[in-house]
Design an enzyme around this catalytic site. Structure first.
Site, PDB file in Angstrom:
ATOM      1  N   GLU A   1       5.437   4.112  -4.563  1.00 53.91           N
ATOM      2  CA  GLU A   1       5.332   2.805  -4.241  1.00 53.91           C
ATOM      3  C   GLU A   1       4.475   2.261  -5.357  1.00 53.91           C
ATOM      4  O   GLU A   1       3.449   2.903  -5.805  1.00 53.91           O
ATOM      5  CB  GLU A   1       4.708   2.565  -2.921  1.00 53.91           C
ATOM      6  CG  GLU A   1       4.521   1.219  -2.268  1.00 53.91           C
ATOM      7  CD  GLU A   1       5.428   0.094  -2.171  1.00 53.91           C
ATOM      8  OE1 GLU A   1       6.025  -0.204  -3.397  1.00 53.91           O
ATOM      9  OE2 GLU A   1       5.677  -0.518  -1.187  1.00 53.91           O
ATOM     10  N   ASP A   2       4.195   0.790  -5.578  1.00 53.39           N
ATOM     11  CA  ASP A   2       3.441   0.392  -6.570  1.00 53.39           C
ATOM     12  C   ASP A   2       1.977   0.120  -5.774  1.00 53.39           C
ATOM     13  O   ASP A   2       0.957   0.308  -6.347  1.00 53.39           O
ATOM     14  CB  ASP A   2       3.834  -0.989  -7.216  1.00 53.39           C
ATOM     15  CG  ASP A   2       4.302  -2.118  -5.805  1.00 53.39           C
ATOM     16  OD1 ASP A   2       4.389  -1.553  -4.827  1.00 53.39           O
ATOM     17  OD2 ASP A   2       4.665  -3.301  -6.463  1.00 53.39           O
TER      18      ASP A   2
ATOM     19  N   ASP B   1      -0.418  -2.420   1.117  1.00 51.82           N
ATOM     20  CA  ASP B   1      -1.229  -3.375   1.475  1.00 51.82           C
ATOM     21  C   ASP B   1      -1.423  -3.521   2.875  1.00 51.82           C
ATOM     22  O   ASP B   1      -2.325  -2.697   3.482  1.00 51.82           O
ATOM     23  CB  ASP B   1      -0.441  -4.960   0.890  1.00 51.82           C
ATOM     24  CG  ASP B   1      -1.083  -6.134   1.244  1.00 51.82           C
ATOM     25  OD1 ASP B   1      -2.496  -5.956   1.159  1.00 51.82           O
ATOM     26  OD2 ASP B   1      -0.696  -7.068   1.205  1.00 51.82           O
TER      27      ASP B   1
ATOM     28  N   PHE C   1      -5.487  -9.824  -5.300  1.00 49.31           N
ATOM     29  CA  PHE C   1      -4.035 -10.081  -5.896  1.00 49.31           C
ATOM     30  C   PHE C   1      -3.791  -9.604  -7.180  1.00 49.31           C
ATOM     31  O   PHE C   1      -4.532  -9.951  -8.015  1.00 49.31           O
ATOM     32  CB  PHE C   1      -3.434 -11.403  -5.709  1.00 49.31           C
ATOM     33  CG  PHE C   1      -1.816 -11.155  -5.448  1.00 49.31           C
ATOM     34  CD1 PHE C   1      -1.291 -11.058  -4.530  1.00 49.31           C
ATOM     35  CD2 PHE C   1      -1.130 -11.588  -6.525  1.00 49.31           C
ATOM     36  CE1 PHE C   1       0.200 -10.777  -4.395  1.00 49.31           C
ATOM     37  CE2 PHE C   1       0.321 -11.370  -6.405  1.00 49.31           C
ATOM     38  CZ  PHE C   1       0.753 -11.078  -5.350  1.00 49.31           C
TER      39      PHE C   1
ATOM     40  N   ARG D   1       5.720  -8.598 -14.115  1.00 47.10           N
ATOM     41  CA  ARG D   1       5.851  -7.154 -14.222  1.00 47.10           C
ATOM     42  C   ARG D   1       5.604  -6.184 -15.417  1.00 47.10           C
ATOM     43  O   ARG D   1       5.623  -5.142 -15.380  1.00 47.10           O
ATOM     44  CB  ARG D   1       7.277  -6.942 -13.600  1.00 47.10           C
ATOM     45  CG  ARG D   1       7.370  -7.582 -12.079  1.00 47.10           C
ATOM     46  CD  ARG D   1       8.765  -6.858 -11.602  1.00 47.10           C
ATOM     47  NE  ARG D   1       8.930  -7.654 -10.252  1.00 47.10           N
ATOM     48  CZ  ARG D   1       8.893  -7.445  -8.947  1.00 47.10           C
ATOM     49  NH1 ARG D   1       8.055  -6.254  -9.055  1.00 47.10           N
ATOM     50  NH2 ARG D   1       9.387  -8.128  -8.076  1.00 47.10           N
TER      51      ARG D   1
END
Ligand code: IMP
Ligand code: MG
Length: 188
Positions: free
Chosen positions: A97-98, A101, A150, A163
């Site tokens: 996963e990036d 959160d 963010f 990205r």
């Protein structure tokens, strides 16, 4: 809306962190075959770097998920948009996963995949934002723990942009028009 990018992790920092994570994974899965599953789309850059540092036999697959919206924030239900092509029963699976959160995506995905009885299921993320958790979730491998910012770049987006940036940046959004909210700008 004015957007300003502030560097958080450089290419060099990311490269050495990915190496460090891969070394741990190489040790943990020595002599085993690993099915590495990337969560689209954000994980694609990190996953490409990670797998090139892995030494065991590796199979690659992808899954795409999407949250339903406000209702599901409480229910934690996540929609699978693209399921795995591989069967995972009896296999060692590493989800990539990036960023974690709220934890809802991985909590749901892990529950769904565990039901298919893999030999093992672990999670590797490059970033973790634990201060925003709505459900308890701890990744097995984590690159960097970050505060509530963010972030974009290295696969991570805001409204599908950024990205391709090779480093990770904090995205500062400065509203000029008070009728524009963060949500309307397309960022989660
Ligand atoms: P959660 O843990 O279920 O809330 O979802 C994590 C997903 O939200 C990640 O896979 C990203 O797609 C997205 N996300 C969360 N925080 C950020 C961020 O700072 N930048 C970009 N995407 C983010
Ligand atoms: Mg994502």
């Amino acid at each position: 809306m004015l957007e300003r990018l502030e560097i958080l992790f450089t290419e060099e920092q990311l490269r050495s962190k990915v190496k460090e994570l891969a070394e741990q994974i190489n040790r943990d899965y020595q002599g085993k075959e690993l099915l590495v599953v990337g969560i689209l789309r954000g994980a694609f850059v990190f996953m490409a770097d990670l797998v090139r540092n892995l030494e065991m036999p590796v199979i690659i697959d992808f899954v795409a998920v999407s949250s339903y919206g406000d209702d599901t924030v409480s229910s934690g239900v996540v929609r699978i948009l693209k399921d795995l092509d591989e069967t995972i029963t009896g296999k060692h699976v590493l989800l990539v996963e990036d960023i974690i959160d709220t934890g809802l995506t991985l909590k749901y995905l892990c529950k769904t995949l565990e039901a298919r009885k893999p030999a093992s299921l672990k999670v590797c993320t490059i970033l973790d934002k634990p201060s925003r958790r709505k459900v308890e979730f701890t990744p097995d491998y984590n690159g960097f723990t970050i505060p509530d910012h963010f972030v974009v770049g290295y696969g991570l987006d805001c409204a599908q942009r950024y990205r391709n940036l090779p480093s990770i940046y904090i995205l500062h959004q400065e509203c000029q028009d008070i009728s524009l909210t963060k949500g309307e700008a397309g960022c989660e």
